[in-house]
Motif scaffolding. Structure first.
Motif, PDB file in Angstrom:
ATOM      1  N   LEU A 101      91.703 109.462  42.482  1.00  0.00           N
ATOM      2  CA  LEU A 101      92.394 108.964  41.564  1.00  0.00           C
ATOM      3  C   LEU A 101      92.526 107.463  41.706  1.00  0.00           C
ATOM      4  O   LEU A 101      92.200 106.608  40.824  1.00  0.00           O
ATOM      5  N   PHE A 102      92.897 107.014  42.964  1.00  0.00           N
ATOM      6  CA  PHE A 102      92.895 105.639  43.306  1.00  0.00           C
ATOM      7  C   PHE A 102      91.732 105.134  43.210  1.00  0.00           C
ATOM      8  O   PHE A 102      91.534 103.776  43.002  1.00  0.00           O
ATOM      9  N   ALA A 103      90.393 105.601  43.467  1.00  0.00           N
ATOM     10  CA  ALA A 103      89.271 105.130  43.461  1.00  0.00           C
ATOM     11  C   ALA A 103      88.580 104.762  42.077  1.00  0.00           C
ATOM     12  O   ALA A 103      87.952 104.064  41.817  1.00  0.00           O
ATOM     13  N   SER A 104      89.336 105.650  41.113  1.00  0.00           N
ATOM     14  CA  SER A 104      88.785 105.720  39.551  1.00  0.00           C
ATOM     15  C   SER A 104      89.695 104.716  38.742  1.00  0.00           C
ATOM     16  O   SER A 104      89.471 104.340  37.733  1.00  0.00           O
ATOM     17  N   LEU A 105      90.994 104.336  39.191  1.00  0.00           N
ATOM     18  CA  LEU A 105      91.973 103.628  38.583  1.00  0.00           C
ATOM     19  C   LEU A 105      92.265 102.350  38.888  1.00  0.00           C
ATOM     20  O   LEU A 105      92.215 102.053  40.022  1.00  0.00           O
ATOM     21  N   MET A 106      92.303 101.392  37.967  1.00  0.00           N
ATOM     22  CA  MET A 106      92.816 100.141  38.352  1.00  0.00           C
ATOM     23  C   MET A 106      94.036  99.780  37.755  1.00  0.00           C
ATOM     24  O   MET A 106      94.557 100.417  36.863  1.00  0.00           O
ATOM     25  N   GLN A 124     104.650 112.689  43.901  1.00  0.00           N
ATOM     26  CA  GLN A 124     104.794 111.530  44.840  1.00  0.00           C
ATOM     27  C   GLN A 124     103.829 110.720  44.963  1.00  0.00           C
ATOM     28  O   GLN A 124     103.888 109.302  45.293  1.00  0.00           O
ATOM     29  N   VAL A 125     102.438 111.022  44.702  1.00  0.00           N
ATOM     30  CA  VAL A 125     101.324 110.250  44.835  1.00  0.00           C
ATOM     31  C   VAL A 125     101.541 108.982  43.593  1.00  0.00           C
ATOM     32  O   VAL A 125     101.076 107.845  43.784  1.00  0.00           O
ATOM     33  N   ASN A 132     108.013 106.231  47.652  1.00  0.00           N
ATOM     34  CA  ASN A 132     107.244 105.981  49.038  1.00  0.00           C
ATOM     35  C   ASN A 132     106.379 104.897  48.498  1.00  0.00           C
ATOM     36  O   ASN A 132     105.703 104.544  47.518  1.00  0.00           O
ATOM     37  N   PRO A 133     106.038 104.010  49.658  1.00  0.00           N
ATOM     38  CA  PRO A 133     105.008 102.988  49.632  1.00  0.00           C
ATOM     39  C   PRO A 133     103.777 103.316  49.082  1.00  0.00           C
ATOM     40  O   PRO A 133     103.319 104.518  49.324  1.00  0.00           O
ATOM     41  N   GLY A 134     103.003 102.470  48.570  1.00  0.00           N
ATOM     42  CA  GLY A 134     101.706 102.641  48.086  1.00  0.00           C
ATOM     43  C   GLY A 134     101.637 103.658  47.001  1.00  0.00           C
ATOM     44  O   GLY A 134     100.224 104.142  46.874  1.00  0.00           O
ATOM     45  N   SER A 135     102.408 103.969  46.218  1.00  0.00           N
ATOM     46  CA  SER A 135     102.205 104.962  44.965  1.00  0.00           C
ATOM     47  C   SER A 135     101.268 104.150  43.952  1.00  0.00           C
ATOM     48  O   SER A 135     101.232 103.277  43.976  1.00  0.00           O
ATOM     49  N   MET A 136     100.901 105.018  42.808  1.00  0.00           N
ATOM     50  CA  MET A 136     100.074 104.417  41.798  1.00  0.00           C
ATOM     51  C   MET A 136     101.351 103.330  40.893  1.00  0.00           C
ATOM     52  O   MET A 136     100.658 102.568  40.444  1.00  0.00           O
ATOM     53  N   GLU A 138     103.409 101.861  42.078  1.00  0.00           N
ATOM     54  CA  GLU A 138     103.818 100.346  42.890  1.00  0.00           C
ATOM     55  C   GLU A 138     102.408  99.578  42.514  1.00  0.00           C
ATOM     56  O   GLU A 138     102.527  98.321  42.683  1.00  0.00           O
ATOM     57  N   TYR A 139     101.258 100.059  42.306  1.00  0.00           N
ATOM     58  CA  TYR A 139     100.092  99.178  42.000  1.00  0.00           C
ATOM     59  C   TYR A 139      99.650  98.980  40.713  1.00  0.00           C
ATOM     60  O   TYR A 139      98.814  98.617  40.063  1.00  0.00           O
ATOM     61  N   GLY A 140     100.878  99.672  39.583  1.00  0.00           N
ATOM     62  CA  GLY A 140     100.707  99.288  38.244  1.00  0.00           C
ATOM     63  C   GLY A 140      99.620  99.897  37.659  1.00  0.00           C
ATOM     64  O   GLY A 140      99.411  99.817  36.379  1.00  0.00           O
ATOM     65  N   ILE A 141      99.689 101.180  37.920  1.00  0.00           N
ATOM     66  CA  ILE A 141      98.762 102.260  37.462  1.00  0.00           C
ATOM     67  C   ILE A 141      99.830 103.147  36.821  1.00  0.00           C
ATOM     68  O   ILE A 141     100.720 103.670  37.107  1.00  0.00           O
ATOM     69  N   LYS A 142      99.447 103.292  35.422  1.00  0.00           N
ATOM     70  CA  LYS A 142     100.474 103.863  34.565  1.00  0.00           C
ATOM     71  C   LYS A 142     100.079 105.336  34.465  1.00  0.00           C
ATOM     72  O   LYS A 142      99.259 105.936  34.898  1.00  0.00           O
TER      73      LYS A 142
END
Length: 420
Positions: A101-106, A124-125, A132-136, A138-142
């Motif tokens: 999912l992280f590889a496919s989403l921006m 949690q992811v 948790n740090p580093g979740s989607m 936190e990266y602005g993925i909706k």
């Protein structure tokens, strides 16, 4: 000569005998499915000339690992995909899903679950729960999802969402029920979902969480156009032999993105040492049809016997099977704990241990878990777990042999229903 069943009360002996007669046609059908899937696996091992040198593995960077590359070709071929990533560096199904999912989403993209809210670890992811740090998040993925309607896809609501929200980039389908009481989705149902999505959002990436599902049917979701799919090597695909690892299969470009996410941009699939894992991966994948079939037969027996006891089960003993998970709903906290404890007491490892409800990372409720497995967390081995919340549903899965499941479940029924 004493039989294993003779130590149980006469009433339970009679119920087990009735169950044996009742489920015989279902078990025969499972055996036929196993034969079909085993032939496909054998044909691929012969096609790719699997040899002793493929089992050795690599060290360091993992360059020129012929056995690793060959196994990934076999996975891609079996699942009818362009490419595969089968690595010990992915430590669980959740890790494989997160990598995909992280590889496919921006940032700014939307991950959309059309099968309702995903299970606890994926929440949690995503960042729906926990901090948790580093979740989607936190990266602005909706994130968005559409609730199920009576346990099935609400196609009207899904169609409306896909037409309205053009930020949706990945559409996720969770095959197994997770910690819900809905039915797991069959491949036929997933095929219908894929066809529906491709009509409305042809450019979206269709991702399948296939954990618990491999080899439980003759077909897999990737046969029908899924773009990317994840599974665990210490669930079905590793047959209780693989000691760690997970896999992704799908479109070549998406697998390459996932390998860059897992390792680093540049080296990608070219790196990743397999050291002591390759022999287990090859052996486990070869045994996967048989071992999965044993677990499915155990789930059928479990459902049938618990139904005889008046318990609420899902799926029913004669319902179609599409994964390993058998749910038993107790509606009582203590009955759930007692049954789970009996499964622990009838495990090959740590049978002397009493499972205690406790908090667990990535879960919001107390969890009770029985798992006397040779590989930690291996749910192709007999285990049970569930959150201690209404309706007190215990999720039973796995079994390296049908015989073990039959003995363990019969003991658990005896402890829960016949002993005061």
């Amino acid at each position: 000569m004493e039989k294993w069943i003779e130590k149980f009360p006469q009433d339970l002996q009679q119920k087990v005998a009735e169950v044996d007669r009742m489920i015989a046609p279902q078990l025969a059908a499972v055996d036929e499915m196993v034969l079909y899937n085993q032939q496909r696996i054998l044909d691929l091992y012969r096609k790719y000339h699997v040899a002793e040198e493929d089992l050795v593995g690599s060290t360091g960077y993992g360059y020129d690992d012929i056995g690793r590359d060959k196994l990934e070709d076999i996975f891609a071929d079996y699942f009818k995909c362009d490419d595969a990533l089968v690595r010990p560096q992915m430590v669980s199904g959740t890790h494989a899903i997160s990598t995909a999912l992280f590889a496919s989403l921006m940032p700014g993209d939307t991950l959309y679950y059309m099968t309702g809210m995903p299970y606890d670890t994926i929440q949690q992811v995503i960042g729906i729960v926990g901090d948790n740090p580093g979740s989607m998040k936190e990266y602005g993925i909706k994130f968005a999802y559409t609730p199920l309607k009576d346990g099935k896809i609400d196609y009207d609501a899904v169609g409306k969402k896909l037409n309205q929200d053009k930020s949706i980039k990945v559409i996720a389908i969770q095959r197994s029920r997770g910690y819900a009481t809905r039915d797991s989705f069959t491949v036929a149902e997933i095929k219908k979902m894929i066809e529906f999505v491709k009509q409305i959002a042809p450019k979206a990436i269709i991702f399948i969480d296939n954990c618990y599902g491999e080899f439980t049917e003759k077909d897999e979701p990737t046969f029908y156009g899924a773009d990317l799919m994840a599974g665990s090597m210490y669930k079905n695909a590793g047959a209780g032999v693989a000691k760690s690892g997970a896999f992704l299969v799908g479109r070549h470009d998406l697998i390459m993105r996932a390998s860059s996410r897992l390792f680093a941009p540049g080296p990608g699939k070219g790196e990743g040492a397999t050291y002591g894992y390759q022999r287990d991966f090859y052996r486990g994948f070869f045994l996967a049809p048989h071992t999965t079939g044993e677990a499915v037969k155990g789930a059928i027996f479990t459902a049938a016997l618990l139904e005889k006891m008046g318990a609420e089960v899902s799926p029913k003993w004669n319902a179609p099977r599409t994964d390993l998970v058998q749910t038993v709903i107790f509606h009582e906290r203590e009955a759930m704990i007692k049954f789970c404890a009996s499964i622990q007491h009838n495990s090959p490892l740590n049978a002397f241990v009493d499972p205690i409800p406790s908090e667990m990372d990535n879960y919001e409720d107390e969890i009770i878990m029985a798992s006397g497995s040779f590989v930690e967390g291996s749910t192709i081995e007999l285990s049970s777990d569930g959150p201690l919340r209404e309706p007190y549903a215990l999720y039973i899965q796995g079994g390296l042999s049908y015989a073990h499941v039959k003995v363990a479940i019969t003991n658990a029924v005896n402890e829960t229903y016949y002993k005061k």
